[in-house]
Design a protein around this motif. Structure first.
Motif, short mmCIF file in Angstrom:
data_model
loop_
_atom_site.label_atom_id
_atom_site.label_comp_id
_atom_site.label_asym_id
_atom_site.label_seq_id
_atom_site.Cartn_x
_atom_site.Cartn_y
_atom_site.Cartn_z
N PRO A 125 0.77 -1.23 -0.10
CA PRO A 125 -0.19 -0.01 -0.05
C PRO A 125 0.76 1.24 0.05
O PRO A 125 2.11 1.14 0.01
CB PRO A 125 -0.75 -0.01 1.14
CG PRO A 125 -0.57 -1.40 1.71
CD PRO A 125 0.71 -1.96 1.29
N SER A 126 0.24 2.57 0.02
CA SER A 126 0.92 3.81 -0.01
C SER A 126 1.64 3.98 1.48
O SER A 126 1.23 3.15 2.27
CB SER A 126 -0.17 4.89 -0.16
OG SER A 126 -0.90 4.75 1.06
N LEU A 127 2.63 4.80 1.58
CA LEU A 127 3.37 5.14 2.65
C LEU A 127 2.36 5.27 3.85
O LEU A 127 2.64 4.65 5.05
CB LEU A 127 4.23 5.99 2.53
CG LEU A 127 5.04 6.38 3.70
CD1 LEU A 127 5.99 5.23 4.25
CD2 LEU A 127 6.14 7.60 3.54
N LYS A 128 1.49 6.16 3.60
CA LYS A 128 0.61 6.55 4.60
C LYS A 128 -0.04 5.21 5.23
O LYS A 128 -0.36 5.18 6.33
CB LYS A 128 -0.46 7.62 4.20
CG LYS A 128 -1.49 8.07 5.29
CD LYS A 128 -2.57 8.96 4.72
CE LYS A 128 -3.36 9.41 6.19
NZ LYS A 128 -4.24 8.23 6.60
N GLU A 129 -0.80 4.43 4.27
CA GLU A 129 -1.36 3.35 4.75
C GLU A 129 -0.52 2.35 5.37
O GLU A 129 -1.03 1.78 6.31
CB GLU A 129 -2.31 2.52 3.61
CG GLU A 129 -2.98 1.45 3.87
CD GLU A 129 -3.71 0.78 2.98
OE1 GLU A 129 -4.02 -0.41 2.84
OE2 GLU A 129 -4.05 1.28 1.91
N ARG A 130 0.38 2.10 4.79
CA ARG A 130 1.59 1.18 5.55
C ARG A 130 1.72 1.76 6.98
O ARG A 130 1.75 0.90 7.85
CB ARG A 130 2.93 1.00 4.96
CG ARG A 130 3.03 0.30 3.47
CD ARG A 130 4.07 -0.02 2.99
NE ARG A 130 5.07 0.97 3.13
CZ ARG A 130 5.42 1.75 2.06
NH1 ARG A 130 4.69 2.04 1.03
NH2 ARG A 130 6.63 2.63 2.20
N PHE A 131 1.89 3.13 7.21
CA PHE A 131 2.04 3.36 8.49
C PHE A 131 1.02 3.33 9.41
O PHE A 131 1.06 2.94 10.68
CB PHE A 131 2.71 4.84 8.57
CG PHE A 131 3.85 5.09 9.35
CD1 PHE A 131 3.77 5.47 10.75
CD2 PHE A 131 5.15 4.85 9.05
CE1 PHE A 131 4.89 5.69 11.64
CE2 PHE A 131 6.48 5.08 9.57
CZ PHE A 131 6.20 5.24 10.87
N ASP A 132 -0.23 3.45 8.98
CA ASP A 132 -1.40 3.42 9.50
C ASP A 132 -1.65 1.98 10.22
O ASP A 132 -2.06 1.81 11.16
CB ASP A 132 -2.67 3.90 8.70
CG ASP A 132 -2.80 5.37 8.66
OD1 ASP A 132 -2.23 6.21 9.17
OD2 ASP A 132 -3.48 5.72 7.53
#
Length: 314
Positions: A125-132
């Motif tokens: 996934p996107s960086l934001k989703e990976r971090f979420d």
């Protein structure tokens, strides 16, 4: 914060290593007095190396080493949050902790290497989703381990939902194995470390970058009322030590690196140079653990030099 300084061996098996190769290094590390054996969690080589015989799975490897070593701490820098669902991962790590008699340390990161996901069909996934997802995974895994026996654990997040989990098996270490968090992200990473980390690790950065990031973790701890002294500070550096310039050059050539570059960016030089650099890092950053990235797993003499000529001076 503890001032006992420990040296740990850190390997990158995706660059080309079998389980037997890793076992040989781990046993030698145990015999020569190192504190821990850690490995990366990757499924694809990086750079121009052949990578043969291919990757080994981090937690399968550590389960095997748990039964074939007796003293070494065992762990990952870092397990990729994209590879495994948090519930099954909590089960695997708890099982390896039991198999080792309570010697596991659990490093978890968000995952970053897109090509290995593409190569093995793993969603990226996107960086934001990976971090979420990473933030939810930390909450779930520590929550499962810390749930008292006989009680259940539930979680209702954006990406993961758990309902009435029995939160079993429990790890041997109570309430849970130490959790390692690391990386150079300036906002969310320090905030997660303040909440969840027993150790904060900075890999392959210069001393100024490390000092600034440790300060951010301290500030994040202060913001939630946690004593930052509870978090062990550590770093990881590529290792290249030689008793003389000829041995140093040979070891640098074996890993495809230049001596001058390694002296600047890694932990390289004679034993005396390496002791001085570690001392400078300790003074500037307060680290009490150092992960030595060993890239030539056939050269057990490399471990011997550090064990006999560097470790006693620390």
């Amino acid at each position: 914060m503890t001032q006992n300084f420990t040296l740990r061996i850190f390997t990158e098996p995706q660059q080309g290593a079998s389980y037997d190769d890793l076992l040989r290094v781990a046993k030698h590390a145990e015999d020569t007095g190192y504190d821990a054996f850690f490995r990366s969690d990757h499924y694809l080589k990086m750079g121009s190396v052949a990578g043969d015989p291919g990757p080994t799975d981090a937690w399968v490897t550590l389960g095997g080493l748990a039964r074939e070593t007796s003293r070494l701490r065992l762990g990952t820098l870092m397990t990729a949050g994209t590879f495994r669902l948090p519930g099954p991962l909590a089960i695997s790590v708890a099982q390896v902790d039991q198999m080792s008699g309570g010697r596991v340390e659990f490093g978890l990161g968000s995952g970053w290497y897109e090509e290995e996901h593409t190569a093995y069909g793993i969603p990226f996934p996107s960086l934001k989703e990976r971090f979420d997802r990473y933030a939810e995974q930390l909450e779930i895994i520590t929550g499962l381990w810390e749930t008292p026996e006989g009680e259940t654990f539930s979680f209702d997040g954006q990406h993961y939902q758990l309902t009435d989990s029995p939160a079993l098996p429990k790890p041997a270490q109570r309430p849970r194995p130490p959790v390692l968090i690391g990386g150079a992200g300036k906002k969310r990473t320090p905030a997660l470390a303040a909440r969840f980390a027993d150790e904060f690790n900075l890999p392959f950065v210069d001393v100024d970058t490390a000092a600034a990031q440790f300060e951010r973790v301290d500030a994040a701890c202060q913001a939630i009322g946690r004593d930052s002294g509870e978090i062990v500070r550590s770093a990881a550096m590529v290792l290249c030590v030689g008793k003389d310039e000829a041995e140093l050059a040979r070891r640098a050539q074996a890993i495809g690196r230049e001596v001058d570059e390694l002296r600047a960016n890694g932990l390289a030089g004679t034993p005396a140079e390496v002791v001085d650099k570690i001392g400078s890092w300790r003074e500037r950053t307060g680290i009490s653990r150092l992960y030595l990235q060993v890239l030539d797993l056939t050269d057990l003499g490399h471990l011997d030099v550090v064990a006999s000529e560097v470790a006693p001076q620390l």
